[in-house]
Design a protein around this motif. Structure first.
Motif, PDB file in Angstrom:
ATOM      1  N   LEU A   1      -7.132  27.596 -50.247  1.00  0.00           N
ATOM      2  CA  LEU A   1      -8.304  26.837 -50.712  1.00  0.00           C
ATOM      3  C   LEU A   1      -8.355  26.797 -52.243  1.00  0.00           C
ATOM      4  CD1 LEU A   1     -11.059  27.899 -48.137  1.00  0.00           C
ATOM      5  CD2 LEU A   1      -9.424  26.016 -48.034  1.00  0.00           C
ATOM      6  N   ASP A   2      -8.013  27.918 -52.886  1.00  0.00           N
ATOM      7  CA  ASP A   2      -7.949  27.921 -54.354  1.00  0.00           C
ATOM      8  C   ASP A   2      -6.953  26.870 -54.828  1.00  0.00           C
ATOM      9  OD1 ASP A   2      -9.784  29.926 -54.571  1.00  0.00           O
ATOM     10  OD2 ASP A   2      -8.352  31.518 -55.091  1.00  0.00           O
ATOM     11  N   CYS A   3      -5.829  26.806 -54.147  1.00  0.00           N
ATOM     12  CA  CYS A   3      -4.774  25.851 -54.525  1.00  0.00           C
ATOM     13  C   CYS A   3      -5.287  24.418 -54.372  1.00  0.00           C
ATOM     14  CB  CYS A   3      -3.549  26.109 -53.650  1.00  0.00           C
ATOM     15  SG  CYS A   3      -2.306  24.835 -53.765  1.00  0.00           S
ATOM     16  N   LEU A   4      -5.949  24.127 -53.235  1.00  0.00           N
ATOM     17  CA  LEU A   4      -6.450  22.761 -53.018  1.00  0.00           C
ATOM     18  C   LEU A   4      -7.522  22.418 -54.059  1.00  0.00           C
ATOM     19  CD1 LEU A   4      -6.763  22.742 -49.104  1.00  0.00           C
ATOM     20  CD2 LEU A   4      -4.889  21.837 -50.500  1.00  0.00           C
ATOM     21  N   ASN A   5      -8.374  23.406 -54.364  1.00  0.00           N
ATOM     22  CA  ASN A   5      -9.458  23.159 -55.323  1.00  0.00           C
ATOM     23  C   ASN A   5      -8.941  22.894 -56.737  1.00  0.00           C
ATOM     24  OD1 ASN A   5     -11.642  23.279 -53.625  1.00  0.00           O
ATOM     25  ND2 ASN A   5     -11.711  25.516 -53.679  1.00  0.00           N
ATOM     26  N   SER A   6      -7.804  23.488 -57.044  1.00  0.00           N
ATOM     27  CA  SER A   6      -7.295  23.289 -58.402  1.00  0.00           C
ATOM     28  C   SER A   6      -6.289  22.137 -58.443  1.00  0.00           C
ATOM     29  CB  SER A   6      -6.641  24.581 -58.908  1.00  0.00           C
ATOM     30  OG  SER A   6      -5.547  24.871 -58.069  1.00  0.00           O
ATOM     31  N   GLY A   7      -6.192  21.398 -57.324  1.00  0.00           N
ATOM     32  CA  GLY A   7      -5.272  20.255 -57.285  1.00  0.00           C
ATOM     33  C   GLY A   7      -3.816  20.682 -57.257  1.00  0.00           C
ATOM     34  N   GLY A   8      -3.582  21.950 -56.811  1.00  0.00           N
ATOM     35  CA  GLY A   8      -2.203  22.468 -56.781  1.00  0.00           C
ATOM     36  C   GLY A   8      -1.431  21.948 -55.570  1.00  0.00           C
TER      37      GLY A   8
ATOM     38  N   THR B   1       2.653  23.595 -51.021  1.00  0.00           N
ATOM     39  CA  THR B   1       3.979  24.143 -50.681  1.00  0.00           C
ATOM     40  C   THR B   1       4.218  25.457 -51.433  1.00  0.00           C
ATOM     41  OG1 THR B   1       5.028  22.854 -52.425  1.00  0.00           O
ATOM     42  CG2 THR B   1       5.092  21.898 -50.220  1.00  0.00           C
ATOM     43  N   ARG B   2       3.374  25.702 -52.460  1.00  0.00           N
ATOM     44  CA  ARG B   2       3.525  26.972 -53.216  1.00  0.00           C
ATOM     45  C   ARG B   2       2.811  28.141 -52.535  1.00  0.00           C
ATOM     46  NH1 ARG B   2       3.320  24.777 -58.916  1.00  0.00           N
ATOM     47  NH2 ARG B   2       5.327  23.714 -58.939  1.00  0.00           N
ATOM     48  N   VAL B   3       1.998  27.836 -51.501  1.00  0.00           N
ATOM     49  CA  VAL B   3       1.245  28.906 -50.826  1.00  0.00           C
ATOM     50  C   VAL B   3       2.094  29.418 -49.663  1.00  0.00           C
ATOM     51  CG1 VAL B   3      -0.891  29.450 -49.568  1.00  0.00           C
ATOM     52  CG2 VAL B   3      -0.924  27.773 -51.448  1.00  0.00           C
ATOM     53  N   ARG B   4       2.347  30.704 -49.640  1.00  0.00           N
ATOM     54  CA  ARG B   4       3.199  31.245 -48.564  1.00  0.00           C
ATOM     55  C   ARG B   4       2.409  31.353 -47.263  1.00  0.00           C
ATOM     56  NH1 ARG B   4       6.764  36.181 -50.809  1.00  0.00           N
ATOM     57  NH2 ARG B   4       8.383  35.158 -49.656  1.00  0.00           N
ATOM     58  N   GLY B   5       3.100  31.044 -46.148  1.00  0.00           N
ATOM     59  CA  GLY B   5       2.500  31.241 -44.827  1.00  0.00           C
ATOM     60  C   GLY B   5       1.614  30.115 -44.347  1.00  0.00           C
ATOM     61  N   VAL B   6       1.928  28.869 -44.741  1.00  0.00           N
ATOM     62  CA  VAL B   6       1.145  27.737 -44.201  1.00  0.00           C
ATOM     63  C   VAL B   6       2.084  26.643 -43.692  1.00  0.00           C
ATOM     64  CG1 VAL B   6      -0.972  28.026 -45.561  1.00  0.00           C
ATOM     65  CG2 VAL B   6       0.876  26.632 -46.487  1.00  0.00           C
ATOM     66  N   ALA B   7       1.537  25.795 -42.808  1.00  0.00           N
ATOM     67  CA  ALA B   7       2.268  24.615 -42.334  1.00  0.00           C
ATOM     68  C   ALA B   7       1.297  23.433 -42.380  1.00  0.00           C
ATOM     69  CB  ALA B   7       2.783  24.834 -40.921  1.00  0.00           C
TER      70      ALA B   7
END
Ligand code: B12
Ligand code: SF4
Length: 502
Positions: free
Chosen positions: A137-144, A147-153
């Motif tokens: 969620l931090d990544c999405l909020n910062s427009g990141g 694919t840089r977040v480990r453990g997601v699909a």
């Protein structure tokens, strides 16, 4: 200010009976994830729609009231259909909402789930969620870039993207479950006068290799644990702050490390912890701990489930259970000897099963003499090691039936209807035997078993069979006859509430 700042964690409104009959159980995974999200600055709604017995209109109302930016739910195999329906509803209420799915089914079947024609799942979190969800969620909020977040699909340009695995959290003591968000009054242990009930976790993982089970795969045959001090302090806090009287351990194998487990029991005795424990463990650990059984009891362990699973060595070997038939009896004897409620289950409905093999398992169950036994229909999780051997016998791909109650595998020489009937008869015959012999139990166990009988007659999926078995109760001990009289008077005839309404 975070863009996606309000997160609703909602359990899918799925029901199938068995354990649900004994009480109302909180969702511990969400209590942990809620704590991690709050620590990262998110506002969380912990909403256990399953335990509240809420239906779709109730869930819609709650979504409209809370207006979450993110809706996350959880799926083991039986609940995945309702989990996806829940995310569909969330998108209907707000097409902009970000949807997330986690837990064992999502972890193994992310490809199929994300390839669905009408995609309602934005992200799947693989394995543990406490670090991954806030980071996503931090990544999405910062427009990141996720694919840089480990453990997601997730899906991107019509393709499923899966990121590298995230290592398991090593220091479980540092996690901060959001106990204050739990709606405590609904969580009750029906088998003990509606005592306030929690689920707690002292360790995560399993290093065994049972071929029908998902848990050793989910945890990649690893095991980590909290320190005894940290865990016992949590039990004390749950009792003093929230009035918890009984706690079920969610651990696959709480006893894996004998020294740690003994320390937990000793601390519970020393500090007079007032929380009684319900737990599951392995037959081998009980045999190993034969000299500790009195300490288990003195510390407050009231109920131990050991998975016997099968009565023949051939099936035990197929299940890769790594136990011998006779060891199960010895483990149950030890539990009974310490005046702890013993429970086990038998996994039936295998391709070779027949009316005779099921009847033989019931006789074996009576001989083993646990206080409670469940005769389950094997559910072939599509990711389990045993699956290739069961695949050709799979009678339905409706995952809602993969709940260990509905038969999913069709034995070679039985119809599904015959299997359902014989599993019901197995329970009938076992409990008939138990209640005839009620007087052989200690006084507190007799009292407990009368409560169990009441649940079986009023709130369980076995209610019909139990009433048929009980008849007028003429041959039963007086406690059971008295119970039958009261229930019949109260409800003018057999009660058939399929499940508990809190
Ligand atoms: C507690 C429990 C329950 C509770 C659930 C309470 C609730 N309100 O949801 C109760 C007792 C009601 C229950 C019922 C059933 N259960 Co149950 N249950 C468990 C148990 C013992 C512990 C789960 C737990 O709390 N673990 C501890 C937490 C911390 O871990 P976790 O849940 O895995 O969550 C972590 C990750 O998975 C992930 N995660 C999970 N969800 C999500 C969601 C998101 C969004 C994210 C980001 C991450 C994430 O992050 C969490 C924290 O790290 C497990 C066995 C086990 N030892 O795990 C079986 C288990 C999950 N149950 C199982 C089954 C089959 C059932 C029943 C169908 C059995 C039955 N017929 O009665 C029923 C169905 C329920 C129903 N409504 O009908 C199976 C599922 C098998 C499978 N592969 O599908 C399991 C694995 C038992 C087993 N060994 O086979 N169950
Ligand atoms: S059945 Fe129990 S011991 Fe076997 S793999 Fe599953 S959790 Fe581990």
């Amino acid at each position: 200010m975070k863009k996606n700042k309000k997160v609703a964690l909602i359990t899918p409104p799925y029901h199938s009976g068995v354990v649900e009959s004994a009480g109302t159980w909180l969702n511990l995974g969400f209590v942990y994830i809620a704590g991690a999200l709050r620590a990262a600055g998110y506002q969380v709604d912990y909403y256990d729609a399953m335990s509240l017995w809420h239906r779709w209109p109730d869930i819609r109302r709650r979504l409209e009231d809370f207006r979450p930016d993110v809706v996350a739910t959880t799926a083991f195999t039986a609940s995945v259909v309702d989990a996806v329906n829940l995310l569909r509803l969330a998108k209907e209420v707000n097409p902009e909402v970000v949807t997330v799915l986690g837990n064992v089914h999502a972890t193994f079947c992310y490809q199929d789930l994300l390839e669905e024609k009408d995609p309602v799942i934005d992200y799947i979190v693989l394995r543990e969620g406490e670090e991954t969800l806030p980071e996503l969620l931090d990544c999405l909020n910062s427009g990141g870039d996720p694919t840089r977040v480990r453990g997601v699909a997730f899906r991107r340009d019509g393709r499923v993207v899966v990121t590298p695995e995230r290592p398991f959290i090593q220091d479980l003591d540092r996690l901060e479950p959001a106990w204050d968000l739990v709606e405590w009054p609904i969580y009750k242990y029906r088998a003990k006068n509606d005592a306030r009930l929690a689920i707690v976790s002292s360790s995560r993982g399993c290093k065994s290799q049972c071929s029908f089970c998902s848990q050793q795969l989910f945890w990649e045959r690893s095991w980590r644990a909290r320190s005894p001090e940290n865990f016992v302090s949590e039990l004390e806090m749950l009792h003093s702050r929230y009035g918890v009287e009984v706690a079920m351990l969610a651990d696959e194998i709480p006893t894996f490390d004998r020294r740690r487990w003994q320390k937990i029991l000793e601390l519970m005795i020393e500090r007079r912890v007032k929380v009684k424990l319900l737990m599951e463990t392995r037959v081998n650990d009980i045999l190993r701990d034969a000299d500790l059984m009195e300490i288990y009891r003195a510390a407050g362990v009231e109920h131990i489930y050991v998975g016997v699973e099968a009565g023949s060595q051939k099936t035990l070997d197929l299940f890769n259970k790594q136990t011998k038939v006779e060891q199960s009896k010895a483990a149950i004897d030890l539990i009974n000897g310490a005046d702890i409620v013993s429970e086990t289950s038998f996994v039936l409905g295998m391709p070779d099963d027949t009316a005779e093999s099921i009847a033989a398992t019931v006789e074996l169950a009576k001989h083993y003499n646990p206080d409670m036994a469940f005769f389950l229909a094997i559910a072939p999780w599509p990711y389990a090691e045993l699956y290739p051997q069961l695949k050709e016998y799979v009678a339905t791909t409706d995952y809602r039936k993969y709940n260990l109650v509905d038969p999913v595998i069709k034995p070679r020489n039985m119809t599904l209807a015959e299997l359902t009937r014989d599993l019901g008869r197995a329970a009938q015959s076992f409990y008939m035997h138990k209640f005839h012999n009620l007087k052989q139990l200690s006084p507190w166990k007799q009292e407990f078993m009368v409560q169990v009988f009441k649940i079986l007659l009023t709130n369980s999926y076995l209610a019909d069979q139990m009433w048929a078995m009980a008849g007028s109760g003429k041959e039963m001990p007086e406690e059971v006859r008295a119970l039958l009289r009261v229930l019949e008077k109260d409800q003018s005839g057999p009660a058939r509430n399929f499940a508990p309404i809190p």
